[in-house]
Design a protein around this motif. Structure first.
Motif: not given
Length: 226
Positions: A27-37, A74-86
């Motif tokens: 899940l984390f890898d897809v979040t940070l790696n995937l550049r779709y579309p 941990r909440a800050l890491l969640v924010v980082w993950l969401i920003l990275a996905r966007l």
């Protein structure tokens, strides 16, 4: 119960924990790696992200010292993950339509215009539905990330599970080094892992702080060519 059944019954909790850990890692890898579309070859994004490998190493280091991750961190890491996905979604859209990466300074101000466009073209109930779905997905992802991070912290607190992580990491590194040999996809990788999104974010932050100098240099270059 047969001995085989008894052994399976005893080993299932450990196997189940490892399967959940692998799912959280993916899940984390897809979040940070995937550049779709954006254009990228299938399933490469399941390879370990460089950032997540470093994060897990920190979790192991904390576990060895007997430290626990504070919920606020941990909440800050969640924010980082969401920003990275966007940011990765922005990169994918820019690559698909304009052949370049997303730029926060240039492209982010266009987002309100896109929202206004949707508001003007969709009925109010559809527009409201889109916003509600987006908010629900965002909240759902935040909760999922938070719980996955908490689980990975618990999982990596034992030496046995740390060895599982090390074995999976080495195997994935070997596969990543083979895939990284393709020059066309070289930008997707960093040392055999998925390229760091943290460094990508740092580039955007540096550009924001240096944007006026960049603009002055470009203005001077234009003046010199006239």
């Amino acid at each position: 119960m047969s001995p085989l059944g008894a052994n399976w019954h005893k080993s299932w909790p450990a196997l189940r924990a490892s399967l959940i850990f692998v799912a959280c890692w993916a899940l984390f890898d897809v979040t940070l790696n995937l550049r779709y579309p954006g254009k990228e070859f299938a399933f490469w994004y399941l390879l370990p992200s460089f950032d997540i490998v470093i994060l897990f190493l920190y979790l192991i280091f904390f576990a060895r010292l007997g430290w626990r991750v504070h919920p606020a961190l941990r909440a800050l890491l969640v924010v980082w993950l969401i920003l990275a996905r966007l940011l990765r979604i922005g990169d994918g859209l820019e690559e698909l339509y304009y052949g370049q990466r997303f730029n926060v300074y240039v492209d982010l101000p266009l987002v309100p215009e896109a929202i206004r466009f949707l508001h003007s073209t969709l009925p109010l109930w559809k527009f409201s539905g889109v916003l509600l779905v987006f908010a629900a997905v965002l909240c759902g992802l935040a909760l999922l990330y938070y719980r996955a991070l908490a689980f990975c912290e618990r999982y990596l607190s034992t030496l046995r599970h740390q060895l599982v992580f090390a074995g999976l990491g080495v195997a994935s590194l070997g596969l990543g080094l083979l895939l990284a040999n393709n020059p066309y996809h070289k930008a997707l990788f960093r040392a055999g892992f998925g390229a760091s999104v943290t460094l990508r974010m740092a580039e955007e932050v540096h550009f924001l702080f240096d944007v006026y100098n960049v603009r002055a240099k470009q203005t001077q270059l234009i003046a010199d060519t006239e």
